[in-house]
Write an enzyme that holds these catalytic residues in place. Structure first.
Site, PDB file in Angstrom:
ATOM      1  CG  ASN A  45      -0.369  -0.106   2.536  1.00  0.00           C
ATOM      2  OD1 ASN A  45       0.611  -0.822   2.741  1.00  0.00           O
ATOM      3  ND2 ASN A  45      -0.941   0.591   3.497  1.00  0.00           N
ATOM      4  CB  ILE A  46       1.738   3.660  -2.229  1.00  0.00           C
ATOM      5  CG1 ILE A  46       2.657   2.485  -2.526  1.00  0.00           C
ATOM      6  CG2 ILE A  46       2.464   4.993  -2.373  1.00  0.00           C
ATOM      7  CD1 ILE A  46       3.102   2.380  -3.971  1.00  0.00           C
ATOM      8  CD  GLU A  47      -1.315   5.176   4.540  1.00  0.00           C
ATOM      9  OE1 GLU A  47      -1.998   4.276   5.046  1.00  0.00           O
ATOM     10  OE2 GLU A  47      -0.692   6.010   5.222  1.00  0.00           O
ATOM     11  CB  CYS A  79      -5.147  -1.277  -1.804  1.00  0.00           C
ATOM     12  SG  CYS A  79      -6.513  -0.363  -1.083  1.00  0.00           S
ATOM     13  CD  GLU A 118      -5.307  -5.902  -1.439  1.00  0.00           C
ATOM     14  OE1 GLU A 118      -5.791  -6.509  -0.471  1.00  0.00           O
ATOM     15  OE2 GLU A 118      -5.012  -4.686  -1.396  1.00  0.00           O
ATOM     16  CB  CYS A 131     -10.658  -2.649   0.732  1.00  0.00           C
ATOM     17  SG  CYS A 131     -10.052  -2.037  -0.856  1.00  0.00           S
ATOM     18  CB  CYS A 151      -8.555  -4.520  -3.345  1.00  0.00           C
ATOM     19  SG  CYS A 151      -7.476  -3.078  -3.385  1.00  0.00           S
TER      20      CYS A 151
END
Length: 130
Positions: free
Chosen positions: A41-43, A52, A54, A85, A88
């Site tokens: 995941n990359i915020e 996310c 995935e 989620c 995803c």
């Protein structure tokens, strides 16, 4: 055979960029030729514009040439038996069959295995849009 997929997901999780949620997640998928594509995941500060694990794995998969997905693993550092989620689940269903194995993991290994059909029984399909 699934242990290496879990290890790829866990290694991806270690590269997570999650400074806001502090909730690292990793995902990996295997194609029938044995290729593994992983992502974390990359915020970003403009929440919820990150992506996310995935989604990252699927990006690598598409750029790597795709193929039939045979199994998927998802792991989170702070949650046992993490599931994708809703968004995803739909993204994965775009590329995986209903009988594709989805391994739900904790930080030590696979906790439960379900199918994509069990995770998203009434998801949209390409046929729906024709």
């Amino acid at each position: 055979m699934s242990r290496d997929l879990f290890e790829a997901a866990r290694a991806a999780m270690a590269k997570s960029h999650s400074p806001y949620s502090r909730f690292p997640v990793g995902a990996a998928l295997r194609t029938e030729d044995g290729s593994i594509y992983a992502g974390a995941n990359i915020e970003v500060a403009s929440y919820p514009e990150g992506w996310c694990a995935e989604t990252t794995a699927l990006g690598h998969y598409v750029m790597g040439g795709g193929g039939r997905i045979t199994e998927i693993a998802v792991v989170a550092e702070k949650m046992a038996r993490i599931t994708p989620c809703g968004g995803c689940r739909q993204r994965l269903a775009e590329f995986a069959a209903a009988d594709t194995k989805l391994h739900l993991c904790d930080d030590t290994g696979i906790v439960e295995t379900v199918t994509m059909g069990e995770m998203l029984p009434l998801g949209f399909s390409r046929e729906t849009l024709k």
